[in-house]
Design a protein around this motif. Structure first.
Motif, mmCIF file in Angstrom:
data_model
loop_
_atom_site.group_PDB
_atom_site.id
_atom_site.type_symbol
_atom_site.label_atom_id
_atom_site.label_comp_id
_atom_site.label_asym_id
_atom_site.label_seq_id
_atom_site.Cartn_x
_atom_site.Cartn_y
_atom_site.Cartn_z
ATOM 1 N N ILE A 1 0.994 3.855 1.648
ATOM 2 C CA ILE A 1 1.018 4.911 2.639
ATOM 3 C C ILE A 1 2.465 4.625 3.399
ATOM 4 O O ILE A 1 2.896 3.636 3.391
ATOM 5 C CB ILE A 1 -0.101 4.476 3.799
ATOM 6 C CG1 ILE A 1 -0.007 5.280 5.056
ATOM 7 C CG2 ILE A 1 0.055 2.804 4.421
ATOM 8 C CD1 ILE A 1 -1.201 5.346 5.928
ATOM 9 N N GLN A 2 3.085 5.781 3.844
ATOM 10 C CA GLN A 2 4.319 5.589 4.638
ATOM 11 C C GLN A 2 4.428 6.826 5.699
ATOM 12 O O GLN A 2 3.719 7.821 5.227
ATOM 13 C CB GLN A 2 5.337 5.397 3.605
ATOM 14 C CG GLN A 2 5.644 6.507 2.783
ATOM 15 C CD GLN A 2 6.872 6.460 1.934
ATOM 16 O OE1 GLN A 2 7.574 5.370 1.298
ATOM 17 N NE2 GLN A 2 7.455 7.617 1.471
ATOM 18 N N SER B 1 2.191 10.006 4.459
ATOM 19 C CA SER B 1 1.736 10.291 3.098
ATOM 20 C C SER B 1 1.183 9.101 2.446
ATOM 21 O O SER B 1 1.399 7.966 3.036
ATOM 22 C CB SER B 1 2.931 10.608 2.428
ATOM 23 O OG SER B 1 3.948 9.708 2.169
ATOM 24 N N SER B 2 0.396 9.273 1.312
ATOM 25 C CA SER B 2 -0.317 8.155 0.686
ATOM 26 C C SER B 2 -0.539 8.510 -0.518
ATOM 27 O O SER B 2 0.098 9.739 -1.064
ATOM 28 C CB SER B 2 -1.566 7.663 1.560
ATOM 29 O OG SER B 2 -2.004 6.324 1.044
ATOM 30 N N GLU B 3 -1.659 7.831 -1.358
ATOM 31 C CA GLU B 3 -1.901 8.106 -2.469
ATOM 32 C C GLU B 3 -3.402 7.970 -2.696
ATOM 33 O O GLU B 3 -4.159 7.227 -1.969
ATOM 34 C CB GLU B 3 -1.444 7.177 -3.601
ATOM 35 C CG GLU B 3 0.120 7.519 -3.732
ATOM 36 C CD GLU B 3 1.003 6.752 -4.618
ATOM 37 O OE1 GLU B 3 0.204 5.947 -5.300
ATOM 38 O OE2 GLU B 3 2.198 6.708 -4.790
ATOM 39 N N ARG C 1 0.777 -1.317 0.095
ATOM 40 C CA ARG C 1 0.119 0.050 -0.017
ATOM 41 C C ARG C 1 0.756 1.138 -0.141
ATOM 42 O O ARG C 1 2.004 1.506 0.751
ATOM 43 C CB ARG C 1 -0.867 0.030 1.257
ATOM 44 C CG ARG C 1 -2.054 -0.953 1.216
ATOM 45 C CD ARG C 1 -2.602 -1.095 2.505
ATOM 46 N NE ARG C 1 -3.476 -0.098 2.710
ATOM 47 C CZ ARG C 1 -3.492 0.576 4.030
ATOM 48 N NH1 ARG C 1 -2.571 0.534 4.799
ATOM 49 N NH2 ARG C 1 -4.554 1.701 4.217
ATOM 50 N N CYS D 1 -5.603 5.266 3.575
ATOM 51 C CA CYS D 1 -5.183 5.659 4.816
ATOM 52 C C CYS D 1 -6.369 5.644 5.761
ATOM 53 O O CYS D 1 -7.283 6.218 5.356
ATOM 54 C CB CYS D 1 -4.563 6.797 4.965
ATOM 55 S SG CYS D 1 -4.311 7.387 6.644
ATOM 56 N N VAL E 1 2.231 0.808 9.243
ATOM 57 C CA VAL E 1 2.669 1.736 8.116
ATOM 58 C C VAL E 1 4.246 1.862 8.159
ATOM 59 O O VAL E 1 4.867 1.713 9.451
ATOM 60 C CB VAL E 1 2.291 3.263 8.839
ATOM 61 C CG1 VAL E 1 2.964 4.201 7.992
ATOM 62 C CG2 VAL E 1 0.940 3.352 8.939
ATOM 63 N N ASP F 1 -4.332 2.543 10.264
ATOM 64 C CA ASP F 1 -2.947 2.935 9.969
ATOM 65 C C ASP F 1 -2.829 4.182 11.112
ATOM 66 O O ASP F 1 -1.565 4.674 11.428
ATOM 67 C CB ASP F 1 -3.106 4.034 8.797
ATOM 68 C CG ASP F 1 -3.183 2.823 7.567
ATOM 69 O OD1 ASP F 1 -2.461 1.989 7.484
ATOM 70 O OD2 ASP F 1 -4.169 2.980 6.878
#
Ligand code: PLP
Length: 354
Positions: free
Chosen positions: A5-6, A234-236, A3, A268, A349, A272
Protein backbone atom coordinates in the motif's frame (compact mmCIF):
# COMPACT_ATOMS: atom_id res chain seq x y z
CA UNK A 1 9.30 -6.00 1.12
CA UNK A 2 6.98 -3.55 2.87
CA UNK A 3 3.23 -3.94 2.35
CA UNK A 4 2.31 -2.80 -1.13
CA UNK A 5 0.00 0.00 0.00
CA UNK A 6 1.17 3.54 -0.73
CA UNK A 7 -0.13 7.04 -1.26
CA UNK A 8 1.34 8.84 -4.26
CA UNK A 9 1.22 12.62 -4.05
CA UNK A 10 1.26 14.44 -7.36
CA UNK A 11 3.01 17.79 -6.97
CA UNK A 12 2.03 18.77 -10.50
CA UNK A 13 -1.65 18.17 -9.64
CA UNK A 14 -1.35 20.50 -6.64
CA UNK A 15 0.26 23.16 -8.82
CA UNK A 16 -2.35 22.65 -11.50
CA UNK A 17 -5.24 22.97 -9.02
CA UNK A 18 -3.80 26.19 -7.63
CA UNK A 19 -3.80 27.43 -11.22
CA UNK A 20 -7.49 26.54 -11.52
CA UNK A 21 -8.21 28.49 -8.33
CA UNK A 22 -6.30 31.48 -9.72
CA UNK A 23 -8.12 31.29 -13.03
CA UNK A 24 -11.46 31.68 -11.22
CA UNK A 25 -10.69 34.82 -9.20
CA UNK A 26 -8.80 38.09 -9.07
CA UNK A 27 -8.51 37.87 -5.29
CA UNK A 28 -5.32 36.75 -3.62
CA UNK A 29 -5.19 33.05 -2.79
CA UNK A 30 -4.64 31.86 0.78
CA UNK A 31 -4.02 28.12 0.33
CA UNK A 32 -5.48 26.13 3.22
CA UNK A 33 -2.99 23.50 4.36
CA UNK A 34 -4.45 22.55 7.73
CA UNK A 35 -4.44 18.90 8.87
CA UNK A 36 -1.11 18.21 7.22
CA UNK A 37 -2.39 19.70 3.98
CA UNK A 38 -5.50 17.52 4.10
CA UNK A 39 -3.30 14.46 4.58
CA UNK A 40 -0.90 15.24 1.73
CA UNK A 41 2.01 16.31 3.94
CA UNK A 42 2.50 19.88 5.11
CA UNK A 43 5.89 20.79 3.67
CA UNK A 44 5.43 18.71 0.54
CA UNK A 45 2.17 20.50 -0.28
CA UNK A 46 3.52 23.91 0.73
CA UNK A 47 6.38 23.45 -1.73
CA UNK A 48 4.09 22.40 -4.57
CA UNK A 49 1.85 25.40 -3.79
CA UNK A 50 4.66 27.94 -3.40
CA UNK A 51 3.09 30.14 -6.11
CA UNK A 52 0.28 30.87 -3.66
CA UNK A 53 -0.12 34.28 -2.02
CA UNK A 54 -0.36 32.85 1.49
CA UNK A 55 -0.97 29.77 3.61
CA UNK A 56 -3.63 29.11 6.22
CA UNK A 57 -3.43 26.42 8.89
CA UNK A 58 -4.27 25.75 12.53
CA UNK A 59 -1.20 24.59 14.39
CA UNK A 60 1.25 27.30 15.34
CA UNK A 61 4.08 24.76 15.36
CA UNK A 62 3.31 23.92 11.74
CA UNK A 63 3.36 27.64 10.95
CA UNK A 64 6.81 27.91 12.56
CA UNK A 65 7.93 24.90 10.49
CA UNK A 66 6.95 26.81 7.38
CA UNK A 67 8.98 29.82 8.50
CA UNK A 68 11.95 27.61 9.42
CA UNK A 69 11.72 26.08 5.92
CA UNK A 70 12.11 29.58 4.50
CA UNK A 71 8.57 30.50 3.48
CA UNK A 72 8.04 34.25 3.64
CA UNK A 73 4.39 34.23 2.54
CA UNK A 74 1.63 35.54 4.77
CA UNK A 75 0.70 32.65 7.10
CA UNK A 76 -2.67 32.71 8.84
CA UNK A 77 -3.60 30.80 12.00
CA UNK A 78 -7.25 29.90 11.37
CA UNK A 79 -8.19 29.42 15.02
CA UNK A 80 -5.84 32.15 16.19
CA UNK A 81 -3.83 31.92 19.40
CA UNK A 82 -4.64 29.88 22.48
CA UNK A 83 -2.25 31.48 25.00
CA UNK A 84 -0.36 34.76 25.43
CA UNK A 85 2.82 32.82 24.55
CA UNK A 86 1.26 31.97 21.20
CA UNK A 87 0.88 35.68 20.51
CA UNK A 88 4.55 36.26 21.28
CA UNK A 89 5.49 33.41 18.94
CA UNK A 90 3.14 34.77 16.27
CA UNK A 91 4.81 38.17 16.48
CA UNK A 92 8.29 36.64 16.37
CA UNK A 93 7.46 34.65 13.21
CA UNK A 94 5.13 37.19 11.63
CA UNK A 95 2.10 34.89 11.70
CA UNK A 96 -1.30 36.45 11.11
CA UNK A 97 -3.87 35.51 13.75
CA UNK A 98 -7.59 35.08 13.54
CA UNK A 99 -9.27 36.86 16.45
CA UNK A 100 -12.63 35.21 16.88
CA UNK A 101 -13.65 35.88 20.48
CA UNK A 102 -13.32 38.30 23.38
CA UNK A 103 -10.81 36.05 25.18
CA UNK A 104 -8.34 36.35 22.31
CA UNK A 105 -8.95 40.08 22.13
CA UNK A 106 -8.08 40.36 25.83
CA UNK A 107 -4.98 38.17 25.43
CA UNK A 108 -3.74 40.54 22.77
CA UNK A 109 -3.19 43.11 25.52
CA UNK A 110 -0.41 40.90 26.90
CA UNK A 111 1.29 41.07 23.53
CA UNK A 112 4.38 43.24 24.07
CA UNK A 113 5.29 44.40 20.56
CA UNK A 114 3.95 47.51 18.98
CA UNK A 115 2.43 47.51 15.53
CA UNK A 116 3.73 44.09 14.51
CA UNK A 117 0.80 41.71 14.32
CA UNK A 118 -1.65 41.16 11.46
CA UNK A 119 -5.05 40.03 12.65
CA UNK A 120 -8.08 38.65 10.86
CA UNK A 121 -11.26 39.61 12.67
CA UNK A 122 -13.66 36.73 12.34
CA UNK A 123 -17.33 37.52 12.20
CA UNK A 124 -20.06 34.99 12.83
CA UNK A 125 -22.39 35.69 9.92
CA UNK A 126 -24.56 32.65 10.56
CA UNK A 127 -22.52 29.46 10.79
CA UNK A 128 -22.35 29.78 14.58
CA UNK A 129 -18.97 28.09 14.92
CA UNK A 130 -16.33 30.80 15.37
CA UNK A 131 -16.56 34.56 15.29
CA UNK A 132 -17.97 37.66 16.91
CA UNK A 133 -21.72 38.10 16.75
CA UNK A 134 -22.59 41.04 14.48
CA UNK A 135 -23.63 43.16 17.46
CA UNK A 136 -20.21 42.60 19.13
CA UNK A 137 -18.12 42.98 16.00
CA UNK A 138 -18.13 46.79 15.83
CA UNK A 139 -16.53 47.12 19.26
CA UNK A 140 -13.99 44.40 18.44
CA UNK A 141 -13.09 46.18 15.21
CA UNK A 142 -12.60 49.49 17.02
CA UNK A 143 -10.43 47.87 19.64
CA UNK A 144 -8.26 46.16 17.03
CA UNK A 145 -7.93 49.32 14.93
CA UNK A 146 -6.70 51.23 17.97
CA UNK A 147 -4.54 48.47 19.42
CA UNK A 148 -0.79 49.22 19.56
CA UNK A 149 0.15 45.62 18.80
CA UNK A 150 -1.94 45.42 15.63
CA UNK A 151 -0.60 46.28 12.19
CA UNK A 152 -3.38 45.34 9.74
CA UNK A 153 -6.91 44.09 10.23
CA UNK A 154 -8.56 41.83 7.65
CA UNK A 155 -12.24 40.98 7.95
CA UNK A 156 -13.31 37.40 7.56
CA UNK A 157 -16.26 35.06 7.79
CA UNK A 158 -16.90 31.45 6.82
CA UNK A 159 -19.88 29.94 4.99
CA UNK A 160 -21.86 26.96 6.25
CA UNK A 161 -23.63 26.14 2.98
CA UNK A 162 -21.51 27.30 0.03
CA UNK A 163 -21.50 23.73 -1.29
CA UNK A 164 -25.23 23.17 -0.81
CA UNK A 165 -28.49 24.37 -2.30
CA UNK A 166 -28.95 26.88 0.55
CA UNK A 167 -25.99 28.87 -0.76
CA UNK A 168 -24.37 31.93 0.77
CA UNK A 169 -26.83 34.79 0.28
CA UNK A 170 -28.05 35.17 3.89
CA UNK A 171 -24.55 35.06 5.36
CA UNK A 172 -23.14 37.29 2.62
CA UNK A 173 -25.84 39.88 3.24
CA UNK A 174 -25.26 39.81 7.00
CA UNK A 175 -21.51 40.23 6.51
CA UNK A 176 -21.83 42.99 3.92
CA UNK A 177 -24.45 44.90 5.91
CA UNK A 178 -22.26 44.87 9.00
CA UNK A 179 -18.95 45.74 7.33
CA UNK A 180 -20.08 48.05 4.51
CA UNK A 181 -18.53 51.15 6.07
CA UNK A 182 -15.36 49.47 7.36
CA UNK A 183 -12.14 50.04 5.48
CA UNK A 184 -10.30 46.72 5.56
CA UNK A 185 -9.53 43.79 3.24
CA UNK A 186 -12.08 40.97 3.24
CA UNK A 187 -11.96 37.19 3.06
CA UNK A 188 -15.01 34.94 2.84
CA UNK A 189 -14.69 32.18 0.26
CA UNK A 190 -13.76 28.52 0.74
CA UNK A 191 -13.42 26.30 -2.35
CA UNK A 192 -17.15 26.03 -2.94
CA UNK A 193 -17.72 29.80 -2.73
CA UNK A 194 -14.64 30.48 -4.85
CA UNK A 195 -16.03 28.23 -7.59
CA UNK A 196 -19.70 29.17 -7.36
CA UNK A 197 -20.07 32.69 -5.92
CA UNK A 198 -17.72 35.31 -7.42
CA UNK A 199 -19.52 37.98 -5.38
CA UNK A 200 -17.89 36.50 -2.25
CA UNK A 201 -14.29 36.71 -3.45
CA UNK A 202 -13.27 39.96 -1.78
CA UNK A 203 -9.51 40.40 -1.31
CA UNK A 204 -8.49 36.90 -0.22
CA UNK A 205 -10.04 33.54 -1.09
CA UNK A 206 -9.31 30.49 1.08
CA UNK A 207 -9.49 27.32 -1.01
CA UNK A 208 -8.67 23.99 0.60
CA UNK A 209 -10.27 20.87 -0.83
CA UNK A 210 -10.10 21.97 -4.49
CA UNK A 211 -6.32 22.31 -4.27
CA UNK A 212 -6.18 18.61 -3.49
CA UNK A 213 -8.26 17.84 -6.57
CA UNK A 214 -11.59 16.98 -5.00
CA UNK A 215 -14.88 18.67 -5.80
CA UNK A 216 -16.61 20.47 -2.94
CA UNK A 217 -19.98 19.79 -4.62
CA UNK A 218 -21.91 16.52 -4.41
CA UNK A 219 -23.42 17.04 -7.85
CA UNK A 220 -20.36 18.29 -9.76
CA UNK A 221 -17.27 16.17 -10.41
CA UNK A 222 -13.70 17.30 -9.90
CA UNK A 223 -13.04 16.48 -13.53
CA UNK A 224 -15.80 18.81 -14.73
CA UNK A 225 -14.14 21.57 -12.68
CA UNK A 226 -10.78 20.83 -14.30
CA UNK A 227 -9.24 19.54 -11.06
CA UNK A 228 -6.71 16.72 -10.81
CA UNK A 229 -6.47 14.27 -7.89
CA UNK A 230 -3.37 15.06 -5.84
CA UNK A 231 -3.44 11.81 -3.84
CA UNK A 232 -3.71 8.30 -5.26
CA UNK A 233 -4.00 5.55 -2.67
CA UNK A 234 -2.99 2.24 -4.20
CA UNK A 235 -2.16 -1.29 -3.14
CA UNK A 236 -2.20 -4.83 -4.51
CA UNK A 237 -4.13 -8.04 -4.32
CA UNK A 238 -2.30 -10.33 -1.89
CA UNK A 239 -4.64 -13.37 -1.98
CA UNK A 240 -7.44 -14.81 -4.10
CA UNK A 241 -10.33 -16.95 -2.87
CA UNK A 242 -12.76 -18.96 -4.94
CA UNK A 243 -16.22 -18.95 -3.40
CA UNK A 244 -18.96 -21.47 -3.90
CA UNK A 245 -22.57 -20.38 -3.94
CA UNK A 246 -23.55 -19.51 -0.37
CA UNK A 247 -20.01 -18.79 0.90
CA UNK A 248 -19.56 -15.62 2.96
CA UNK A 249 -16.74 -13.06 2.99
CA UNK A 250 -15.04 -11.34 5.92
CA UNK A 251 -16.08 -10.48 9.50
CA UNK A 252 -19.75 -11.02 10.14
CA UNK A 253 -20.17 -12.71 6.77
CA UNK A 254 -22.18 -9.74 5.57
CA UNK A 255 -21.59 -10.59 1.90
CA UNK A 256 -22.68 -14.00 0.66
CA UNK A 257 -22.06 -15.29 -2.87
CA UNK A 258 -25.17 -16.37 -4.79
CA UNK A 259 -23.03 -18.10 -7.40
CA UNK A 260 -19.41 -19.27 -7.66
CA UNK A 261 -17.06 -16.31 -7.88
CA UNK A 262 -13.46 -15.15 -7.35
CA UNK A 263 -12.65 -12.68 -4.60
CA UNK A 264 -9.41 -10.74 -4.17
CA UNK A 265 -7.95 -9.75 -0.80
CA UNK A 266 -6.38 -6.27 -0.92
CA UNK A 267 -3.66 -5.06 1.47
CA UNK A 268 -5.59 -2.03 2.74
CA UNK A 269 -7.84 -1.71 5.76
CA UNK A 270 -9.20 0.78 8.22
CA UNK A 271 -5.84 1.03 10.01
CA UNK A 272 -4.56 2.53 6.76
CA UNK A 273 -7.35 5.10 6.78
CA UNK A 274 -9.78 3.32 4.47
CA UNK A 275 -13.30 3.86 5.87
CA UNK A 276 -14.59 0.84 7.78
CA UNK A 277 -18.12 1.93 6.96
CA UNK A 278 -17.60 1.47 3.22
CA UNK A 279 -20.30 -1.08 2.41
CA UNK A 280 -20.35 -3.87 -0.16
CA UNK A 281 -20.43 -2.15 -3.53
CA UNK A 282 -17.99 0.67 -2.79
CA UNK A 283 -16.13 1.38 -6.05
CA UNK A 284 -12.50 0.28 -6.39
CA UNK A 285 -10.13 -0.26 -9.34
CA UNK A 286 -8.31 -3.53 -10.06
CA UNK A 287 -5.93 -3.47 -13.03
CA UNK A 288 -7.44 -0.08 -13.82
CA UNK A 289 -10.93 -1.56 -14.10
CA UNK A 290 -13.77 -0.59 -11.83
CA UNK A 291 -15.18 -3.25 -9.54
CA UNK A 292 -16.63 -3.28 -6.00
CA UNK A 293 -15.66 -4.08 -2.44
CA UNK A 294 -17.31 -7.05 -0.72
CA UNK A 295 -18.27 -7.42 2.95
CA UNK A 296 -16.73 -5.60 5.90
CA UNK A 297 -13.44 -3.77 5.75
CA UNK A 298 -10.90 -5.35 8.15
CA UNK A 299 -8.12 -3.55 9.99
CA UNK A 300 -5.50 -4.40 7.36
CA UNK A 301 -7.41 -5.87 4.43
CA UNK A 302 -10.54 -5.65 2.37
CA UNK A 303 -12.18 -7.88 -0.25
CA UNK A 304 -12.93 -7.10 -3.90
CA UNK A 305 -15.13 -8.75 -6.48
CA UNK A 306 -13.04 -10.29 -9.28
CA UNK A 307 -16.04 -11.58 -11.26
CA UNK A 308 -15.34 -11.21 -14.96
CA UNK A 309 -11.67 -10.42 -14.27
CA UNK A 310 -9.88 -13.72 -14.93
CA UNK A 311 -6.65 -11.81 -15.53
CA UNK A 312 -6.66 -10.38 -12.00
CA UNK A 313 -4.69 -12.25 -9.34
CA UNK A 314 -2.01 -11.90 -6.71
CA UNK A 315 0.04 -8.79 -7.44
CA UNK A 316 -2.66 -7.06 -9.48
CA UNK A 317 -2.59 -3.31 -8.81
CA UNK A 318 -5.52 -1.80 -6.93
CA UNK A 319 -6.51 1.87 -6.68
CA UNK A 320 -8.54 2.73 -3.57
CA UNK A 321 -9.00 6.37 -4.66
CA UNK A 322 -7.28 8.98 -6.77
CA UNK A 323 -6.28 8.54 -10.42
CA UNK A 324 -9.29 7.09 -12.23
CA UNK A 325 -11.46 6.87 -9.12
CA UNK A 326 -12.51 10.17 -7.47
CA UNK A 327 -12.15 10.12 -3.69
CA UNK A 328 -15.57 11.80 -3.49
CA UNK A 329 -17.20 8.65 -4.94
CA UNK A 330 -15.58 6.40 -2.36
CA UNK A 331 -16.50 8.87 0.39
CA UNK A 332 -20.13 9.07 -0.77
CA UNK A 333 -20.41 5.28 -0.79
CA UNK A 334 -19.07 5.21 2.77
CA UNK A 335 -21.44 7.95 3.94
CA UNK A 336 -18.77 10.60 4.43
CA UNK A 337 -16.91 13.32 2.53
CA UNK A 338 -13.61 13.39 0.68
CA UNK A 339 -12.07 15.67 3.33
CA UNK A 340 -12.39 12.99 5.99
CA UNK A 341 -10.82 10.25 3.87
CA UNK A 342 -7.86 12.40 2.82
CA UNK A 343 -7.16 13.63 6.36
CA UNK A 344 -7.55 10.16 7.85
CA UNK A 345 -4.78 8.57 5.80
CA UNK A 346 -2.77 6.71 8.43
CA UNK A 347 0.88 7.53 9.17
CA UNK A 348 1.79 3.90 8.49
CA UNK A 349 1.01 4.37 4.78
CA UNK A 350 4.19 5.33 2.99
CA UNK A 351 3.98 8.39 0.78
CA UNK A 352 5.80 8.79 -2.46
CA UNK A 353 5.98 11.90 -4.56
CA UNK A 354 5.15 11.47 -8.21
C1 PLP B 1 -10.94 24.60 6.11
C2 PLP B 1 -11.26 26.01 5.86
C3 PLP B 1 -11.28 26.54 4.56
C4 PLP B 1 -11.11 25.68 3.33
O1 PLP B 1 -12.34 25.01 3.05
P1 PLP B 1 -12.50 24.06 1.78
O2 PLP B 1 -13.93 23.64 1.82
O3 PLP B 1 -11.58 22.91 1.98
O4 PLP B 1 -12.14 24.86 0.59
C5 PLP B 1 -11.48 27.90 4.42
N1 PLP B 1 -11.67 28.70 5.50
C6 PLP B 1 -11.69 28.22 6.76
C7 PLP B 1 -11.91 29.14 7.89
C8 PLP B 1 -11.49 26.87 6.98
O5 PLP B 1 -11.51 26.40 8.24
Amino acid sequence: MPRPIQARISLSALEHNLGIARSRTRARVMSVIKAGAYGHGLLRAAEALRATDGYALLDINDAVLLRDAGYRHPVLLLEGCFTPDDFALAVRHDLACVIHNAEQLAMLDACPQRGALDVWLKINSGMNRLGFAPQAAQAAMEKLKAHPAVRNVTLMTHFANADEATGVSAQLEAFNALTAAWRAPRSLANSAALLRYPETHGDWVRPGIMLYGASPFAEMSAQSLGLQAAMTLSSEIIAVQTLRSGDAVGYGGTFRADAPMRVGTVACGYADGYPRHAPTGTPILVNGRRTRTLGRVSMDMLAVDLSGMPEAGIGSPVVLWGDGLPVEEVAAAAGTISYELLCALAPRVSMVVG
